[in-house]
Design a protein around this motif. Structure first.
Motif, PDB file in Angstrom:
ATOM      1  N   GLU A  78       0.852  -1.188   0.000  1.00  0.00           N
ATOM      2  CA  GLU A  78       0.000   0.000   0.000  1.00  0.00           C
ATOM      3  C   GLU A  78       0.884   1.232   0.000  1.00  0.00           C
ATOM      4  N   VAL A  79       0.280   2.361  -0.336  1.00  0.00           N
ATOM      5  CA  VAL A  79       1.033   3.614  -0.380  1.00  0.00           C
ATOM      6  C   VAL A  79       1.323   4.049   1.051  1.00  0.00           C
ATOM      7  N   PRO A  80       2.576   4.357   1.367  1.00  0.00           N
ATOM      8  CA  PRO A  80       2.897   4.835   2.717  1.00  0.00           C
ATOM      9  C   PRO A  80       2.147   6.129   3.047  1.00  0.00           C
ATOM     10  N   ALA A  81       1.765   6.286   4.279  1.00  0.00           N
ATOM     11  CA  ALA A  81       0.986   7.454   4.701  1.00  0.00           C
ATOM     12  C   ALA A  81       1.732   8.761   4.463  1.00  0.00           C
ATOM     13  N   GLU A  82       3.052   8.732   4.569  1.00  0.00           N
ATOM     14  CA  GLU A  82       3.833   9.959   4.407  1.00  0.00           C
ATOM     15  C   GLU A  82       4.153  10.289   2.945  1.00  0.00           C
ATOM     16  N   ALA A  83       3.715   9.454   2.005  1.00  0.00           N
ATOM     17  CA  ALA A  83       3.996   9.688   0.585  1.00  0.00           C
ATOM     18  C   ALA A  83       3.323  10.973   0.118  1.00  0.00           C
ATOM     19  N   GLN A  84       4.035  11.741  -0.705  1.00  0.00           N
ATOM     20  CA  GLN A  84       3.491  12.997  -1.208  1.00  0.00           C
ATOM     21  C   GLN A  84       3.323  12.993  -2.726  1.00  0.00           C
ATOM     22  N   ALA A  85       3.923  12.012  -3.391  1.00  0.00           N
ATOM     23  CA  ALA A  85       3.814  11.938  -4.847  1.00  0.00           C
ATOM     24  C   ALA A  85       4.218  10.548  -5.317  1.00  0.00           C
ATOM     25  N   ILE A  86       3.792  10.214  -6.519  1.00  0.00           N
ATOM     26  CA  ILE A  86       4.212   8.994  -7.200  1.00  0.00           C
ATOM     27  C   ILE A  86       5.272   9.422  -8.214  1.00  0.00           C
ATOM     28  N   VAL A  87       6.469   8.836  -8.146  1.00  0.00           N
ATOM     29  CA  VAL A  87       7.561   9.168  -9.057  1.00  0.00           C
ATOM     30  C   VAL A  87       7.790   7.988  -9.994  1.00  0.00           C
ATOM     31  N   VAL A  88       7.720   8.247 -11.281  1.00  0.00           N
ATOM     32  CA  VAL A  88       7.942   7.203 -12.285  1.00  0.00           C
ATOM     33  C   VAL A  88       9.218   7.557 -13.049  1.00  0.00           C
ATOM     34  N   LEU A  89      10.223   6.706 -12.908  1.00  0.00           N
ATOM     35  CA  LEU A  89      11.496   6.925 -13.603  1.00  0.00           C
ATOM     36  C   LEU A  89      11.466   6.251 -14.969  1.00  0.00           C
ATOM     37  N   GLY A  90      11.945   6.948 -15.974  1.00  0.00           N
ATOM     38  CA  GLY A  90      11.992   6.382 -17.318  1.00  0.00           C
ATOM     39  C   GLY A  90      12.973   5.225 -17.399  1.00  0.00           C
ATOM     40  N   GLY A  91      12.640   4.252 -18.214  1.00  0.00           N
ATOM     41  CA  GLY A  91      13.510   3.097 -18.379  1.00  0.00           C
ATOM     42  C   GLY A  91      14.082   3.003 -19.784  1.00  0.00           C
ATOM     43  N   ASP A  92      13.312   3.393 -20.769  1.00  0.00           N
ATOM     44  CA  ASP A  92      13.777   3.363 -22.148  1.00  0.00           C
ATOM     45  C   ASP A  92      12.904   4.302 -22.971  1.00  0.00           C
ATOM     46  N   PHE A  93      13.402   4.689 -24.116  1.00  0.00           N
ATOM     47  CA  PHE A  93      12.734   5.657 -24.971  1.00  0.00           C
ATOM     48  C   PHE A  93      13.078   5.325 -26.407  1.00  0.00           C
ATOM     49  N   LEU A  94      12.079   5.267 -27.252  1.00  0.00           N
ATOM     50  CA  LEU A  94      12.288   5.014 -28.676  1.00  0.00           C
ATOM     51  C   LEU A  94      12.242   6.371 -29.380  1.00  0.00           C
ATOM     52  N   PRO A  95      13.405   6.908 -29.783  1.00  0.00           N
ATOM     53  CA  PRO A  95      13.441   8.264 -30.341  1.00  0.00           C
ATOM     54  C   PRO A  95      12.538   8.453 -31.560  1.00  0.00           C
ATOM     55  N   TYR A  96      12.346   7.396 -32.321  1.00  0.00           N
ATOM     56  CA  TYR A  96      11.460   7.497 -33.469  1.00  0.00           C
ATOM     57  C   TYR A  96      10.705   6.188 -33.620  1.00  0.00           C
ATOM     58  N   ALA A  97       9.408   6.267 -33.478  1.00  0.00           N
ATOM     59  CA  ALA A  97       8.562   5.096 -33.657  1.00  0.00           C
ATOM     60  C   ALA A  97       7.760   5.321 -34.942  1.00  0.00           C
ATOM     61  N   PRO A  98       8.100   4.622 -36.032  1.00  0.00           N
ATOM     62  CA  PRO A  98       7.465   4.886 -37.337  1.00  0.00           C
ATOM     63  C   PRO A  98       5.938   4.799 -37.303  1.00  0.00           C
ATOM     64  N   GLU A  99       5.403   3.900 -36.490  1.00  0.00           N
ATOM     65  CA  GLU A  99       3.950   3.755 -36.447  1.00  0.00           C
ATOM     66  C   GLU A  99       3.252   4.960 -35.822  1.00  0.00           C
ATOM     67  N   TYR A 100       3.996   5.790 -35.087  1.00  0.00           N
ATOM     68  CA  TYR A 100       3.426   6.993 -34.481  1.00  0.00           C
ATOM     69  C   TYR A 100       3.985   8.265 -35.102  1.00  0.00           C
ATOM     70  N   ALA A 101       5.024   8.148 -35.912  1.00  0.00           N
ATOM     71  CA  ALA A 101       5.700   9.287 -36.539  1.00  0.00           C
ATOM     72  C   ALA A 101       6.280  10.242 -35.501  1.00  0.00           C
ATOM     73  N   GLU A 102       6.639   9.707 -34.344  1.00  0.00           N
ATOM     74  CA  GLU A 102       7.257  10.514 -33.291  1.00  0.00           C
ATOM     75  C   GLU A 102       7.906   9.579 -32.264  1.00  0.00           C
ATOM     76  N   GLY A 103       8.516  10.147 -31.271  1.00  0.00           N
ATOM     77  CA  GLY A 103       9.132   9.342 -30.216  1.00  0.00           C
ATOM     78  C   GLY A 103       8.095   8.739 -29.285  1.00  0.00           C
TER      79      GLY A 103
END
Length: 159
Positions: A78-103
């Motif tokens: 469960e979320v700790p009572a003292e938590a103030q935010a959810i932090v999501v760290l990036g793991g990987d990034f596709l600079p160009y995804a042809p199916e989306y025409a962007e990253g």
């Protein structure tokens, strides 16, 4: 190599390459090869050992056991009572995804975003996304993560 440039960065990179697997195994093999004339028995032992260690390190069972030593913290129930935010760290990034025409975010970041969205909805805490990847046109991994979080999971990143 943060904080280093020029020859210092090169030396640090070479040392890390030969101290960490698989570089350490290759260095051990090279040492055995260099010793093949002066101490043939020791040289052969080092070369065989290096090959066996490299083989062992490539086995899924050994890799999982080694990874398990790094992942010793149980997931939160469960979320700790003292938590103030959810932090999501990036793991990987596709600079160009042809199916989306962007990253786009990669599979690891997507998995993290899904988990973060689940916690954000359950806790009603604000979300921060972070990623260090910057594409040539200024698109950042964090911006791609924020867009994905909102479009695919219905959760808005505050930061």
């Amino acid at each position: 190599m943060t904080g280093y440039s020029g020859p210092h960065a090169m030396i640090k990179a070479l040392l890390l390459t030969f101290l960490l697997p698989p570089g350490a195994f290759l260095a051990l093999w090279m040492l055995g090869w260099l010793m093949r004339h002066g101490w043939p028995r020791l040289g052969k032992t080092l070369r065989v050992s290096a090959v066996l260690l490299l083989l062992a390190a490539s086995l899924p069972y050994v890799a999982s056991a080694a990874l398990g030593t790094l992942q010793h913290i149980e997931p939160l129930a469960e979320v700790p009572a003292e938590a103030q935010a959810i932090v999501v760290l990036g793991g990987d990034f596709l600079p160009y995804a042809p199916e989306y025409a962007e990253g786009r975010v990669g599979p690891l970041s997507l998995q993290r975003l899904r988990h973060g969205a689940t916690w954000a909805r359950a806790s009603k805490l604000p979300v921060l996304v972070s990623s260090g990847v910057v594409r040539y046109d200024g698109l950042t991994g964090a911006r791609a993560m924020a867009e994905c979080l909102e479009q695919d999971f219905g959760v808005r990143a505050r930061w």
